[in-house]
Design an enzyme around this catalytic site. Structure first.
Site, mmCIF file in Angstrom:
data_model
loop_
_atom_site.group_PDB
_atom_site.id
_atom_site.type_symbol
_atom_site.label_atom_id
_atom_site.label_comp_id
_atom_site.label_asym_id
_atom_site.label_seq_id
_atom_site.Cartn_x
_atom_site.Cartn_y
_atom_site.Cartn_z
ATOM 1 N N LEU A 14 0.769 -1.311 -0.037
ATOM 2 C CA LEU A 14 -0.043 -0.130 0.119
ATOM 3 C C LEU A 14 0.927 1.205 0.161
ATOM 4 C CD1 LEU A 14 -2.657 -0.888 2.864
ATOM 5 C CD2 LEU A 14 -2.503 -1.486 0.394
ATOM 6 N N ASP A 15 0.325 2.232 -0.833
ATOM 7 C CA ASP A 15 0.874 3.643 -0.724
ATOM 8 C C ASP A 15 0.434 4.279 0.392
ATOM 9 O OD1 ASP A 15 2.353 5.837 -1.594
ATOM 10 O OD2 ASP A 15 0.559 6.431 -2.299
#
Length: 609
Positions: A308-309
């Site tokens: 995940l960013d």
């Protein structure tokens, strides 16, 4: 694969075959030989249409089980089983009609999205209103949106209050209100009074146009499991022909061979897989997660690791004011008013947040004069006769004769940013800002784990200390900070040792990692074009909850597809063996196969629920 007889042709062929069966029985009252002629004649239109489709498929390099259907009809006619041939024709044409119905239902949500595209809009021009094709609309055009109309382009409300139904875009059932200067998305429906809006993008670049392109791409795609079904079709064809030939050879009864061919027409493998896959994609689109293709849905069901960013994924994606620390004798709201007034001349994302926060507090902003900006560092100008400087601590310090922004920084936490402000040559305070974590971040990560994700890694371009704080708060398996776009790709590649990887991001810098992942997920259809193009799944709402549901839908759809195939093929093979042994005549075999087809198709449609 099976040819889908287009438009109404399948209905016409079904009618011909059904009337032929009825007419044949009626003709028996006139002559015992007449029914065979009637059944043969009414079989021919379906057989000719089928042979034409087989020819087209062969020219395209496809060999499917249409061949079995043709063989069964031809062989039945040759040995005088004209009723069996007519029943096969009816069952085959009926199968196409049933498959058309199933595919139509499966594609319903995606087709509904495309069907909502506006073709014209009422544009203000030369003091009046002119109906204008949406292709001619340009940014800056002022439009009237009447009650019940679909917004043709993205824009901002310029007059009135917009009450919009965004359910087709986001899956959210409740209408939303948009005030003057607030964004209104194309594809939304005006459920309130007439309002005016100013276009901010041409139609070709609007949110809805991007969604339509994604939907069209998804509808044209073909899942690996469907392609695998095509390869199995050849195997099934060979097995069918060999079994039919063996039944004829060992029994000396050609009717057994015909019965085997009849029972093998058509095949649940070819029908059930695409219906279940498309149903899952359609169901996912309904909840705001647009899956670009069947291959993405299959891969989604297999992912075990999520990368995940941070910005826009676990956080809200835009900075908010957390504190205003002003020098003695200066009110915090006055400090914010001066900074926001000056920032009206800036396009920086923090400037936008300052302006919105000041307006939310009811502060009256004034237009700045004598503005000079050092891009990325700060700007200065005159507000109400005061020389105001706004920007990073170093920039403001260099423009000030006294004071230091560092004296206001006590107790700041990782992830908080500082906008320093100086007034008339003296540092007047700082505005503390941060991109806050989403309120539901932890619960959503827990839901991802419940949906089959075993490992979650954070990959961000933000500072490592900020990323480490997120790892502690959210109980992440790993967290990497200070990453460049190519380093994010390396993280995705490294995580593959734990299983297929899902990557979630929303910016241009995330596009390479999204493309490198087994499934790339772009946050929001309004995100950057690069991230949406690189991703295999686009979330139409600015939250992660549809992703969790899409994971569940993918698992369920794939399970239903496999279940339909195994059950359908098992029943078909059992029927073929019974036919080869002489226990299942051709007519009864055709009826049995149609029952199998109905069972597997309606089972595959369960993926819509």
């Amino acid at each position: 694969m099976f040819a889908v007889l287009r438009n109404h042709s399948s209905q016409i062929l079904v009618a011909i075959a059904a009337l032929g069966i009825a007419a044949g029985f009626a003709a028996n009252l006139i002559s015992p030989e007449l029914p065979r002629i009637v059944w043969s004649v009414t079989t021919l239109p379906v057989l000719l249409a089928l042979l034409l489709q087989i020819w087209r498929s062969l020219r395209a390099g496809d060999v499917g089980l249409d061949v079995v259907a043709a063989l069964s009809m031809v062989s039945a006619l040759l040995i005088g089983e004209s009723l069996a041939a007519n029943v096969v024709a009816l069952m085959y044409a009926g199968g196409q009609l049933l498959e058309d119905f199933a595919s139509g239902r499966a594609r319903r949500e995606m087709t509904a999205l495309i069907g909502r595209v506006s073709h014209s809009a009422m544009r203000y021009q030369d003091g009046g209103l002119v109906e204008t094709p949406i292709a001619a609309l340009q940014p800056g055009d002022r439009l009237m949106i009447r009650h019940g109309e679909v917004l043709p382009v993205d824009g901002k409300v310029s007059q009135g209050v917009a009450v919009l139904d965004q359910s087709a875009l986001t899956g959210e059932p409740l209408p939303v209100q948009r005030q003057v200067d607030e964004e209104a998305l194309s594809g939304s429906t005006n459920t309130g009074p007439t309002f005016d809006m100013v276009a901010t993008r041409p139609a070709s670049e609007s949110t809805y146009a991007a969604i339509v392109r994604l939907v069209q791409s998804a509808q044209e795609s073909k899942a690996p499991m469907t392609r695998l079904a095509d390869r199995y079709a050849m195997v099934f064809l060979i097995v069918t022909v060999v079994l039919a030939a063996a039944a004829w050879y060992f029994s000396g009864d050609a009717r057994r061979a015909v019965a085997v061919l009849v029972v093998a027409t058509p095949c649940p493998l070819i029908i059930a897989v695409p219906v279940a896959i498309i149903s899952g994609m359609s169901r996912s689109a309904r909840i705001g997660a647009l899956i670009k293709g069947g291959d993405v849905l299959e891969a989604l069901a297999q992912v075990r690791t999520a990368v995940l960013d941070k910005t826009g994924t676990l956080t809200r994606g835009y900075p908010e004011i957390e504190d205003v620390r002003s020098a003695p004798g200066r009110a915090p709201d006055e400090l914010l008013r001066l900074a926001a007034s000056l920032d009206q001349a800036s396009t920086h994302v923090m400037a936008t947040s300052l302006i919105e926060a000041a307006k939310a507090r009811g502060l009256q902003l004034v237009l700045p004069t004598s503005v000079a900006e050092d891009a990325g560092a700060g700007l200065e100008g005159v507000i109400d006769g005061h020389r105001v400087v706004v920007g990073g601590s170093g920039y403001v310090r260099s423009k000030s004769a006294s004071g230091d922004p560092a004296t206001f920084r006590d107790g700041l936490k990782p992830g908080q940013a500082v906008v320093a402000v100086a007034v008339d040559g003296a540092v007047a305070g700082i505005i503390v800002m941060a991109d806050p974590m989403r309120d539901d971040a932890q619960s959503l990560l827990d839901s991802l784990r419940q949906a089959g994700i075993k490992r979650i890694t954070l990959a961000s371009g933000d500072r490592q200390d900020v990323v480490d704080e997120f790892r502690r708060e959210l109980h992440l398996d790993d967290a990497r900070g200070d990453l460049t776009p190519d380093q994010k790709v390396a993280v995705v590649s490294a995580e593959r040792e734990h299983g297929p990887v899902l990557m979630v991001g929303d910016g241009v810098n995330d596009a390479p990692a999204l493309a490198a992942a087994d499934v790339g997920v772009a946050m929001g259809a309004r995100g950057t074009a690069a991230s949406s193009e690189a991703a295999g799944l686009v979330l139409l709402v600015d939250k992660l909850s549809p992703l969790v549901e899409a994971l569940k839908i993918a698992h369920r759809s794939l399970g239903i597809a496999k279940q339909s195939v195994f059950v359908g093929l098992g029943l078909s093979f059992a029927g073929m063996i019974a036919a080869a042994l002489g226990y299942l005549p051709p007519v009864q075999g055709a009826l049995l196969q149609e029952a199998i087809d109905i069972i597997v198709i309606f089972n595959a449609l369960r993926a819509l629920r």
